[in-house]
Design an enzyme around this catalytic site. Structure first.
Site, PDB file in Angstrom:
ATOM      1  N   PHE A 110       0.814  -1.223   0.000  1.00 45.05           N
ATOM      2  CA  PHE A 110       0.000   0.000   0.000  1.00 45.05           C
ATOM      3  C   PHE A 110       0.847   1.273   0.000  1.00 45.05           C
ATOM      4  O   PHE A 110       0.295   2.370  -0.059  1.00 45.05           O
ATOM      5  CB  PHE A 110      -0.954   0.003   1.198  1.00 45.05           C
ATOM      6  CG  PHE A 110      -1.976  -1.105   1.156  1.00 45.05           C
ATOM      7  CD1 PHE A 110      -2.131  -1.909   0.042  1.00 45.05           C
ATOM      8  CD2 PHE A 110      -2.789  -1.358   2.254  1.00 45.05           C
ATOM      9  CE1 PHE A 110      -3.061  -2.936   0.003  1.00 45.05           C
ATOM     10  CE2 PHE A 110      -3.726  -2.382   2.227  1.00 45.05           C
ATOM     11  CZ  PHE A 110      -3.859  -3.174   1.100  1.00 45.05           C
ATOM     12  N   GLU A 119      -9.919  -2.955   1.441  1.00 45.00           N
ATOM     13  CA  GLU A 119      -9.409  -4.093   2.203  1.00 45.00           C
ATOM     14  C   GLU A 119     -10.483  -4.645   3.134  1.00 45.00           C
ATOM     15  O   GLU A 119     -11.375  -3.934   3.600  1.00 45.00           O
ATOM     16  CB  GLU A 119      -8.185  -3.658   3.025  1.00 45.00           C
ATOM     17  CG  GLU A 119      -7.506  -4.800   3.758  1.00 45.00           C
ATOM     18  CD  GLU A 119      -6.306  -4.332   4.586  1.00 45.00           C
ATOM     19  OE1 GLU A 119      -5.604  -5.195   5.158  1.00 45.00           O
ATOM     20  OE2 GLU A 119      -6.071  -3.108   4.655  1.00 45.00           O
ATOM     21  N   ALA A 122     -11.380  -5.470   9.633  1.00 46.08           N
ATOM     22  CA  ALA A 122     -11.416  -6.174  10.916  1.00 46.08           C
ATOM     23  C   ALA A 122     -12.204  -5.392  11.963  1.00 46.08           C
ATOM     24  O   ALA A 122     -12.388  -5.864  13.083  1.00 46.08           O
ATOM     25  CB  ALA A 122      -9.999  -6.419  11.415  1.00 46.08           C
ATOM     26  N   ARG A 123     -12.680  -4.199  11.613  1.00 48.50           N
ATOM     27  CA  ARG A 123     -13.615  -3.477  12.489  1.00 48.50           C
ATOM     28  C   ARG A 123     -15.019  -4.036  12.308  1.00 48.50           C
ATOM     29  O   ARG A 123     -15.843  -3.965  13.217  1.00 48.50           O
ATOM     30  CB  ARG A 123     -13.628  -1.989  12.148  1.00 48.50           C
ATOM     31  CG  ARG A 123     -12.328  -1.258  12.404  1.00 48.50           C
ATOM     32  CD  ARG A 123     -12.491   0.230  12.126  1.00 48.50           C
ATOM     33  NE  ARG A 123     -13.408   0.854  13.078  1.00 48.50           N
ATOM     34  CZ  ARG A 123     -13.988   2.034  12.900  1.00 48.50           C
ATOM     35  NH1 ARG A 123     -13.759   2.721  11.783  1.00 48.50           N
ATOM     36  NH2 ARG A 123     -14.800   2.531  13.814  1.00 48.50           N
ATOM     37  N   ARG A 203      -8.705  -6.630  17.750  1.00 47.15           N
ATOM     38  CA  ARG A 203      -7.723  -6.972  16.705  1.00 47.15           C
ATOM     39  C   ARG A 203      -6.315  -6.496  17.023  1.00 47.15           C
ATOM     40  O   ARG A 203      -5.352  -6.891  16.366  1.00 47.15           O
ATOM     41  CB  ARG A 203      -8.150  -6.362  15.374  1.00 47.15           C
ATOM     42  CG  ARG A 203      -8.175  -4.842  15.404  1.00 47.15           C
ATOM     43  CD  ARG A 203      -8.634  -4.235  14.108  1.00 47.15           C
ATOM     44  NE  ARG A 203      -8.803  -2.791  14.224  1.00 47.15           N
ATOM     45  CZ  ARG A 203      -8.972  -1.974  13.190  1.00 47.15           C
ATOM     46  NH1 ARG A 203      -9.000  -2.455  11.969  1.00 47.15           N
ATOM     47  NH2 ARG A 203      -9.138  -0.677  13.376  1.00 47.15           N
ATOM     48  N   ARG A 230       9.001  -4.321  -7.119  1.00 47.01           N
ATOM     49  CA  ARG A 230       8.669  -5.456  -6.256  1.00 47.01           C
ATOM     50  C   ARG A 230       9.009  -6.818  -6.845  1.00 47.01           C
ATOM     51  O   ARG A 230       9.039  -7.813  -6.113  1.00 47.01           O
ATOM     52  CB  ARG A 230       7.180  -5.405  -5.891  1.00 47.01           C
ATOM     53  CG  ARG A 230       6.764  -4.138  -5.155  1.00 47.01           C
ATOM     54  CD  ARG A 230       7.600  -3.910  -3.899  1.00 47.01           C
ATOM     55  NE  ARG A 230       7.153  -2.729  -3.153  1.00 47.01           N
ATOM     56  CZ  ARG A 230       7.666  -2.323  -2.003  1.00 47.01           C
ATOM     57  NH1 ARG A 230       8.661  -2.992  -1.458  1.00 47.01           N
ATOM     58  NH2 ARG A 230       7.216  -1.245  -1.393  1.00 47.01           N
TER      59      ARG A 230
END
Length: 316
Positions: A110, A119, A122-123, A203, A230
């Protein structure tokens, strides 16, 4: 890698066809939605695209259709555009990927801010118990001359000790994560008399080798910049594995562009003005001191590595 329900959804997407008048690439259509496995439990899959080599050529010529040009003409134009860094036509092609990767890989990913990202939250949702653990042969000591690199691979017994620590920490942290959520692994409430801690707080103790998922949409030029960095041997192995998988998709999607990228970006070298002066002098048979034209010790070392045949002519 996928549940039965997820596999059925992928099969259904691949089985469906829609008639279109837009430019399509049959080689990409053949692999659309299919995951390429990466790092055991990760994957990359193309879920949508726009354009390709034909679209790049069309944009460069600002033509109304494909035209009557031959493939060799298209190849020559694309190579010219790549060689002279005329980037706009490549920006007209767009690729959307679905990726599952460890969080520590996505934090590097990112950093490339020229894409649209969404994305897994996880909340909102509970993260799956999926972690990345390196292979024993990929566990190495810290490099002494590169602060962000690896040195020699550890002996098998030491590598196993590292893996044992990583697995133990991941399991313990995930158990605590579920305890904070007051849930078991099936999502059922553990203790009806105890409140669940908010997911956005629970989390916090999870390690960065837990797997996450995201959709990533990017134009081809910015994707090639990502891949140049990359897919390079200096990149961290884990993100390089994803870059190599994406290269497979790009090769199918835009083969002429992939070829030009390989020749003029991935396998090419960039020389500074002073380095070019040194190279010309050495090739002319002169003994030359690179420091006198402003090259640093590191630049001199890199130049000698790129052109070992001129190394004897360099005063160091």
């Amino acid at each position: 890698m996928f549940s039965t329900e997820q596999k059925s959804a992928i099969d259904a997407a691949r089985a469906g066809w829609a008639q279109t008048r837009r430019l399509v690439v049959p080689a990409v259509e053949d692999v659309l939605y299919s995951p390429i496995p990466v790092l055991e439990t990760g994957f990359v899959r193309a879920v949508d695209y726009m354009g390709g080599d034909s679209g790049i050529v069309q944009g460069a010529r600002v033509s109304y259709g494909k035209g009557t040009r031959s493939t060799s003409d298209d190849r020559g134009l694309i190579r010219y555009l790549m060689r002279h860094r005329h980037t706009s036509p490549f920006e007209l092609a767009v690729l959307k990927l679905h990726v599952r990767a460890p969080i520590f890989v996505t934090r590097q990913w990112f950093r490339h801010r020229t894409a649209s990202i969404n994305e897994y939250s996880a909340r909102y949702s509970v993260l799956e118990k999926e972690f990345y653990f390196p292979r024993p042969e990929d566990i190495a000591a810290q490099s002494t001359n590169n602060k962000q690199g690896r040195a020699d691979t550890l002996p098998p017994e030491q590598a196993q000790q590292v893996l044992d620590i990583l697995r133990d920490d991941a399991s313990r942290c995930y158990d605590h994560y579920l305890d904070l959520l007051n849930e078991d692994e099936n999502g059922e409430k553990r203790d009806p008399d105890r409140p669940a801690i908010a997911r956005e707080l629970a989390r916090m103790n999870l390690p960065v080798n837990i797997m996450t998922q995201f959709y990533w949409q990017i134009n081809l030029w910015n994707l090639l910049h990502f891949l140049r960095l990359r897919a390079d041997s200096h990149a961290q192995y884990e993100i390089r594995a994803y870059a190599d998988a994406i290269l497979q998709i790009v090769q199918k999607w835009a083969p002429l562009t992939f070829e030009a990228f390989t020749d003029y970006m991935r396998d090419a070298v960039l020389l500074s003005g002073p380095a070019l002066k040194v190279l010309r002098a050495a090739m002319g048979g002169q003994q030359v001191d690179p420091a006198q034209v402003g090259l640093s010790k590191r630049e001199i070392r890199e130049l000698a590595e790129m052109f070992p045949e001129i190394a004897p002519k360099l005063v160091r």
